[in-house]
Design an enzyme around this catalytic site. Structure first.
Site, PDB file in Angstrom:
ATOM      1  N   GLY A 288      40.365  28.580  52.210  1.00  0.00           N
ATOM      2  CA  GLY A 288      40.881  28.571  51.337  1.00  0.00           C
ATOM      3  C   GLY A 288      39.966  28.963  50.621  1.00  0.00           C
ATOM      4  O   GLY A 288      38.866  29.088  50.690  1.00  0.00           O
ATOM      5  N   HIS A 289      40.574  30.303  48.859  1.00  0.00           N
ATOM      6  CA  HIS A 289      39.900  29.990  48.145  1.00  0.00           C
ATOM      7  C   HIS A 289      38.457  28.825  47.634  1.00  0.00           C
ATOM      8  O   HIS A 289      37.624  29.466  47.569  1.00  0.00           O
ATOM      9  CB  HIS A 289      40.417  30.861  46.808  1.00  0.00           C
ATOM     10  CG  HIS A 289      40.987  32.111  47.618  1.00  0.00           C
ATOM     11  ND1 HIS A 289      40.907  32.702  48.426  1.00  0.00           N
ATOM     12  CD2 HIS A 289      42.397  32.102  46.647  1.00  0.00           C
ATOM     13  CE1 HIS A 289      41.556  33.946  48.139  1.00  0.00           C
ATOM     14  NE2 HIS A 289      42.046  33.908  47.703  1.00  0.00           N
TER      15      HIS A 289
ATOM     16  N   ASN B 109      43.152  42.861  63.503  1.00  0.00           N
ATOM     17  CA  ASN B 109      43.948  42.264  64.627  1.00  0.00           C
ATOM     18  C   ASN B 109      45.436  41.871  65.243  1.00  0.00           C
ATOM     19  O   ASN B 109      46.236  42.760  64.297  1.00  0.00           O
ATOM     20  CB  ASN B 109      43.877  40.401  64.777  1.00  0.00           C
ATOM     21  CG  ASN B 109      44.022  39.281  65.773  1.00  0.00           C
ATOM     22  OD1 ASN B 109      43.807  39.092  66.630  1.00  0.00           O
ATOM     23  ND2 ASN B 109      44.778  37.950  65.112  1.00  0.00           N
ATOM     24  N   LYS B 110      46.610  41.564  65.828  1.00  0.00           N
ATOM     25  CA  LYS B 110      47.563  42.042  66.548  1.00  0.00           C
ATOM     26  C   LYS B 110      47.568  43.112  66.612  1.00  0.00           C
ATOM     27  O   LYS B 110      49.199  43.475  66.786  1.00  0.00           O
ATOM     28  CB  LYS B 110      48.587  41.445  65.822  1.00  0.00           C
ATOM     29  CG  LYS B 110      47.997  39.508  64.963  1.00  0.00           C
ATOM     30  CD  LYS B 110      49.397  38.964  63.772  1.00  0.00           C
ATOM     31  CE  LYS B 110      49.047  38.202  63.453  1.00  0.00           C
ATOM     32  NZ  LYS B 110      50.008  37.290  62.686  1.00  0.00           N
TER      33      LYS B 110
ATOM     34  N   ASP C 263      48.419  44.426  69.418  1.00  0.00           N
ATOM     35  CA  ASP C 263      48.794  44.581  70.522  1.00  0.00           C
ATOM     36  C   ASP C 263      51.045  44.368  69.805  1.00  0.00           C
ATOM     37  O   ASP C 263      51.827  44.754  70.507  1.00  0.00           O
ATOM     38  CB  ASP C 263      49.396  43.224  71.436  1.00  0.00           C
ATOM     39  CG  ASP C 263      49.142  41.654  70.735  1.00  0.00           C
ATOM     40  OD1 ASP C 263      48.284  41.300  70.177  1.00  0.00           O
ATOM     41  OD2 ASP C 263      50.339  40.692  70.784  1.00  0.00           O
TER      42      ASP C 263
ATOM     43  N   LEU D 278      25.489  45.905  14.228  1.00  0.00           N
ATOM     44  CA  LEU D 278      25.499  47.623  15.305  1.00  0.00           C
ATOM     45  C   LEU D 278      24.724  48.376  14.142  1.00  0.00           C
ATOM     46  O   LEU D 278      24.312  48.504  13.306  1.00  0.00           O
ATOM     47  CB  LEU D 278      26.337  48.139  15.631  1.00  0.00           C
ATOM     48  CG  LEU D 278      27.373  47.274  16.652  1.00  0.00           C
ATOM     49  CD1 LEU D 278      28.568  47.376  16.141  1.00  0.00           C
ATOM     50  CD2 LEU D 278      26.537  46.743  17.973  1.00  0.00           C
TER      51      LEU D 278
ATOM     52  N   GLY E 190      25.120  50.272   8.895  1.00  0.00           N
ATOM     53  CA  GLY E 190      24.177  50.398   6.676  1.00  0.00           C
ATOM     54  C   GLY E 190      23.289  49.443   6.823  1.00  0.00           C
ATOM     55  O   GLY E 190      22.707  49.454   5.435  1.00  0.00           O
TER      56      GLY E 190
ATOM     57  N   SER F 179      19.197  42.974  15.455  1.00  0.00           N
ATOM     58  CA  SER F 179      19.186  41.990  15.876  1.00  0.00           C
ATOM     59  C   SER F 179      20.090  41.508  17.331  1.00  0.00           C
ATOM     60  O   SER F 179      20.773  40.565  16.764  1.00  0.00           O
ATOM     61  CB  SER F 179      18.600  40.355  15.256  1.00  0.00           C
ATOM     62  OG  SER F 179      18.963  40.841  14.029  1.00  0.00           O
TER      63      SER F 179
END
Length: 640
Positions: A111-112, A163-164, A166, A477, A481, A550
């Site tokens: 399983g996961h 698979n399968k 068939d 960003l 400014g 920064s």
């Protein structure tokens, strides 16, 4: 061959065992939905390759006849698991079988959750995978999810068994549709299936023998496909990674024990232990042996569990990673991760989890969920929570430095698991894209230095200037400014008689930082130098106004540490859309066109301040209003 024959026999006495051990060993993980015939295929592999203990097939078939029940090939896998569980020297997650060419270990991950457990253990270092799909059902969501998990585990040799066959009358058209769809999906996530094989596990078609029912298929059988895969390249040539499992006091020695995950070490090697950065030389390599003529080894390599002693008594603890000084792991408190979530409760921004990195454990907080990835079509969406069985790209932050590797550089040590409470809730791979290795920023190389005390006190400078010295750190960003505000603020404060100077990002790169580029490490070093220079301005009684993107919190924290209480963080909080519309230098346009790599806000992260002393939103107010906010703040906090 029985499960215990290789492990329990005496190697010194049995030449057959020596020959057996000389054969290649390939570790494979077999993946598939429980209803897609995985157990049937594995049982058939055992039988058709002659890997079953003598008489096992006949005894199970006879048992079915006695009970009046039909024989199932899956019963053979159950029998092998039962035998495996009795083998005291074999990891309980593994089953062995063999072909004429080599030996195999099947890693049983039904399983996961077992996938995620295996991502952090040695048992999961699979060389290849066999992925099973039901021919009648076709490619399902779980098939895609399993493919994505193989990608997270770094497995690149994959055979797909449809698979399968068939059950669909061995129709080539149905097989071709499944092959095309699944090849396209796996390729889109960086996994190229080496083979896609039509099989019927129940009838034995294309397992070890070519099928007469599918003459249109010209490729290899499952066994031939597996035999064509290559064992993983030895990790002994990679940089040394020796996670510390424990430290034992034995007679007069302190033995540091663990398993070497990559590389090799020798007596006399100088090691650095991360993240403490303490160094010492290997005095001896300790190994356990029952042989009376045992001679202590002078070298140990990847895959060996050993103990070492050091030439000096330094503090080392469980979770540290030993490496050679010149090839040490990354040190950081923040990294990007691609993870698979299994928790009962959603993963959410701000929540704290325990992270397991090799033998190391720490608390990490989810700083950001960058995107949720739909494993069915790989589309990405924004979200504040990651639900069960979802894949996401997130940013994780710790309150202390972590020693780790990027998955691309070191798959063995570039994985992690998250624990929520007492349960494994998620796991994934580490990426340092956009983030800097902070090792060089915190390592002091200068020695024999003494700090010089000034004859003029901070208070005396403040009285002379009429204000305290300090750092006004503008962060935001590109296009927010910052430079405009810094220059205008400098002018206003100068007119008020204050001793003030602007340090701007572009200006310092013409001189002080002319030797730095724009990699995450260079950007971090750029800010470190500016932080130290700004702190010197503040000590001199001046007000340093810095205008820098920064983007990393850790870099701003170092600048704050350098200046102490004199540091004032100001977030110039214009949003990305506003900044991109302004684009005063045309940088966003170039970044969108791919001309600028690692551009903050587009292809590199920006970590906004958590608790800035002041926030100035230039997208909502005029420049005059924003500058006045800053002037008022300085008057209130710097005047004496």
């Amino acid at each position: 061959m029985t499960n215990s024959s290789v492990n329990l026999a005496s190697v010194n006495e049995d030449p057959a065992v020596l020959s057996q051990r000389a054969r290649d060993l390939l570790r494979i993980v077999i993946v598939g939905h429980v209803d897609h015939g995985k157990s049937t295929l594995v049982g058939r592999l055992f039988h058709d390759t002659g890997s079953l203990p003598e008489g096992k097939y006949e005894s199970i078939k006879a048992m079915c006849e006695r009970r009046g029940m039909p024989f199932e090939w899956a019963f053979l896998m159950d029998a092998m698991q039962a035998e495996r569980d009795q083998g005291i020297t074999i990891d309980t997650s593994q089953i062995w079988f063999k072909t004429d060419q080599r030996d195999y270990t099947i890693i049983d991950a039904p399983g996961h959750k077992e996938f995620l457990k295996n991502m952090i253990t040695g048992a999961a270092q699979s060389d290849a995978a066999l992925l099973i799909i039901d021919a009648a059902e076709g490619v399902r969501e779980q098939s895609r999810r399993h493919g994505y998990l193989l990608h997270l585990m770094g497995i690149r040799q994959v055979a797909v068994a449809v698979n399968k066959m068939d059950m669909v009358d061995y129709e080539q058209e149905q097989f071709d549709l499944i092959e095309e769809e699944y090849r396209d999906y796996l390729s889109s996530i960086g996994v190229t299936p080496t083979f896609v094989i039509p099989v019927s596990a129940r009838e034995g078609d294309n397992i070890s023998n070519q099928s007469a029912n599918m003459p249109w298929y010209k490729g290899p059988t499952v066994v031939k496909a597996l035999d064509s895969f290559l064992p993983s390249a030895p990790t002994v040539d990679q940089p040394l990674r020796f996670p510390i499992q424990d430290v034992y006091k034995f007679d007069t020695r302190r033995i540091i024990a663990g398993r070497i995950e990559a590389g090799a070490l020798e007596v006399g090697d100088e090691l650095v232990f991360s993240p403490s950065n303490k160094t010492a030389k290997v005095a001896s390599i300790e190994s356990w042996s029952s042989r009376s003529e045992f001679v202590a080894p002078t070298r140990a390599e990847a895959g060996e569990s050993v103990g070492i002693t050091l030439d000096e008594q330094i503090f080392v603890e469980r979770g540290d990673i030993a490496s050679h000084v010149e090839q040490a792991p990354i040190e950081t408190e923040v990294f990007r991760a691609r993870l698979f979530w299994l928790g009962n409760e959603p993963l959410s921004v701000g929540k704290t989890y325990k992270i397991k990195l090799n033998t190391f454990e720490a608390r990490v907080q989810v700083q950001e969920i960058e995107r949720i990835i739909d494993t069915t079509d790989l589309s990405a969406t924004d979200a504040q929570k990651v639900e069960r069985n979802q894949v996401a790209e997130v940013v994780l932050r710790a309150k202390r430095l972590l020693a780790l590797d990027s998955f691309i550089d070191s798959p063995r040590t570039g994985r992690f698991v998250l624990v929520d409470g007492y349960d494994i809730a998620g796991g994934g791979i580490i990426s340092m894209e956009g983030y800097a290795d902070q090792r060089g920023l915190i390592t002091q190389k200068s020695t024999n230095i003494t700090k010089v005390e000034h004859g003029i006190t901070t208070d005396a400078r403040a009285r002379r200037n009429g204000h305290k010295g300090g750092v006004i750190w503008l962060t935001g960003l590109s296009g927010a400014g910052k430079s405009t505000l810094a220059v205008e603020l400098e002018k206003r404060l100068f007119e008020k008689g204050m001793n003030v100077f602007v340090l701007d990002g572009d200006n310092v790169r013409h001189g002080l930082n002319a030797n730095l580029g724009f990699s995450p490490e260079d950007r971090a070093e750029n800010i470190r130098r500016v932080g130290e220079v700004s702190a010197l301005f503040a000590q001199a009684g001046a007000i340093a106004i810095t205008s820098f993107i920064s983007p990393y919190r850790s870099d701003r924290d170092r600048a704050r540490e350098a200046a102490g209480e004199a540091f004032h963080e100001v977030h110039v909080a214009a949003d990305l859309k506003t900044c991109e519309e302004r684009d005063p230098k045309g940088l966003y346009k170039k970044a969108r066109a791919g001309e600028i790599k690692e551009f903050t806000g587009i292809s590199a992260p920006y970590e906004a301040p958590d608790n800035p002393q002041l926030t100035v939103d230039t997208s909502a107010g005029s420049i005059d209003d924003c500058v006045q906010q800053l002037v008022d703040y300085v008057e209130a906090n710097f005047r004496v």
